[in-house]
Design a protein around this motif. Structure first.
Motif, PDB file in Angstrom:
ATOM      1  N   ALA A   1       6.819   4.717   8.708  1.00 29.15           N
ATOM      2  CA  ALA A   1       7.784   4.217   9.688  1.00 29.15           C
ATOM      3  C   ALA A   1       7.239   4.355  11.106  1.00 29.15           C
ATOM      4  N   ILE A   2       6.614   5.479  11.406  1.00 28.30           N
ATOM      5  CA  ILE A   2       6.023   5.694  12.733  1.00 28.30           C
ATOM      6  C   ILE A   2       4.887   4.699  12.968  1.00 28.30           C
ATOM      7  N   GLN A   3       4.041   4.519  11.964  1.00 30.26           N
ATOM      8  CA  GLN A   3       2.915   3.585  12.091  1.00 30.26           C
ATOM      9  C   GLN A   3       3.415   2.155  12.276  1.00 30.26           C
ATOM     10  N   ASN A   4       4.442   1.756  11.524  1.00 29.90           N
ATOM     11  CA  ASN A   4       4.995   0.409  11.672  1.00 29.90           C
ATOM     12  C   ASN A   4       5.568   0.193  13.064  1.00 29.90           C
ATOM     13  N   GLU A   5       6.232   1.212  13.590  1.00 30.17           N
ATOM     14  CA  GLU A   5       6.797   1.111  14.933  1.00 30.17           C
ATOM     15  C   GLU A   5       5.683   0.930  15.966  1.00 30.17           C
TER      16      GLU A   5
ATOM     17  N   ILE B   1       0.841  -1.203   0.000  1.00 29.62           N
ATOM     18  CA  ILE B   1       0.000   0.000   0.000  1.00 29.62           C
ATOM     19  C   ILE B   1       0.876   1.254   0.000  1.00 29.62           C
ATOM     20  N   LYS B   2       1.884   1.284   0.869  1.00 32.90           N
ATOM     21  CA  LYS B   2       2.790   2.440   0.942  1.00 32.90           C
ATOM     22  C   LYS B   2       3.506   2.644  -0.388  1.00 32.90           C
TER      23      LYS B   2
ATOM     24  N   ILE C   1       6.472  12.558  -0.534  1.00 29.58           N
ATOM     25  CA  ILE C   1       7.067  11.218  -0.401  1.00 29.58           C
ATOM     26  C   ILE C   1       7.794  11.082   0.934  1.00 29.58           C
ATOM     27  N   TYR C   2       8.513  12.105   1.330  1.00 28.71           N
ATOM     28  CA  TYR C   2       9.193  12.082   2.627  1.00 28.71           C
ATOM     29  C   TYR C   2       8.177  11.890   3.757  1.00 28.71           C
ATOM     30  N   THR C   3       7.076  12.627   3.693  1.00 29.97           N
ATOM     31  CA  THR C   3       6.032  12.540   4.717  1.00 29.97           C
ATOM     32  C   THR C   3       5.410  11.146   4.757  1.00 29.97           C
ATOM     33  N   ILE C   4       5.155  10.566   3.602  1.00 33.41           N
ATOM     34  CA  ILE C   4       4.584   9.215   3.542  1.00 33.41           C
ATOM     35  C   ILE C   4       5.546   8.211   4.170  1.00 33.41           C
TER      36      ILE C   4
ATOM     37  N   ILE D   1       3.316   5.916  -2.905  1.00 31.02           N
ATOM     38  CA  ILE D   1       4.541   6.620  -3.292  1.00 31.02           C
ATOM     39  C   ILE D   1       4.715   6.588  -4.809  1.00 31.02           C
ATOM     40  N   GLY D   2       4.404   5.468  -5.442  1.00 30.45           N
ATOM     41  CA  GLY D   2       4.498   5.379  -6.899  1.00 30.45           C
ATOM     42  C   GLY D   2       3.575   6.367  -7.588  1.00 30.45           C
ATOM     43  N   GLY D   3       2.377   6.518  -7.053  1.00 25.12           N
ATOM     44  CA  GLY D   3       1.437   7.486  -7.608  1.00 25.12           C
ATOM     45  C   GLY D   3       1.921   8.916  -7.442  1.00 25.12           C
ATOM     46  N   VAL D   4       2.427   9.229  -6.257  1.00 20.90           N
ATOM     47  CA  VAL D   4       2.933  10.583  -5.999  1.00 20.90           C
ATOM     48  C   VAL D   4       4.162  10.872  -6.865  1.00 20.90           C
ATOM     49  N   ALA D   5       5.071   9.912  -6.968  1.00 16.10           N
ATOM     50  CA  ALA D   5       6.276  10.110  -7.778  1.00 16.10           C
ATOM     51  C   ALA D   5       5.923  10.324  -9.246  1.00 16.10           C
ATOM     52  N   THR D   6       4.970   9.557  -9.755  1.00 17.20           N
ATOM     53  CA  THR D   6       4.563   9.706 -11.146  1.00 17.20           C
ATOM     54  C   THR D   6       3.870  11.054 -11.362  1.00 17.20           C
ATOM     55  N   ALA D   7       2.999  11.427 -10.450  1.00 13.59           N
ATOM     56  CA  ALA D   7       2.329  12.731 -10.560  1.00 13.59           C
ATOM     57  C   ALA D   7       3.351  13.862 -10.519  1.00 13.59           C
TER      58      ALA D   7
END
Length: 122
Positions: free
Chosen positions: A106-110, A57-58, A98-101, A62-68
């Motif tokens: 990382a915070i959510q995974n922790e 999902i992440k 992308i940095y924010t995502i 990120i792929g969508g944001v990078a392409t946009a």
């Protein structure tokens, strides 16, 4: 010395592209690749299913944001009515998103790992 805000390119990048359509395509393309890679890791027992789903999902977002971002920057570069600073602004917004995502994931995974460990120890 102030820099002019109307530095323009005369670079023909073709027809202006629709950013949202490309963002969706980028999210799907990266999601397909990520799901295959994560499924392989699950099969090899290097990753749990929950982590694989979160990663996919992440990566898709990120792929969508990078392409946009790429399409927006290219549209700005190819438009004689846009400036270098508008192209750089689009790039900065994409990089920030992308940095924010990445940081949020990382915070959510922790948090999830702490919760899972706590539940296992009870």
């Amino acid at each position: 010395m102030m820099m002019p805000s109307n530095i323009n390119f005369n670079l023909d990048t073709g027809t202006q592209r629709h950013i949202l359509g490309h963002a969706i395509s980028g999210a799907i393309a990266v999601g397909v690749v990520s799901s295959v890679n994560n499924a392989k890791k699950v099969k090899e027992e290097k990753l749990q299913k929950k982590e694989a789903i979160r990663n996919t999902i992440k990566d898709s977002i990120i792929g969508g944001v990078a392409t946009a971002t790429a399409i927006s920057v290219t549209n700005n570069i190819g438009n004689p009515n846009k400036s270098l600073f508008q192209a750089l602004g689009s790039l900065a917004i994409g990089l920030g998103a992308i940095y924010t995502i990445e940081k949020s994931a990382a915070i959510q995974n922790e948090k999830l790992l702490i919760k899972e460990n706590k539940e296992e120890n009870e």
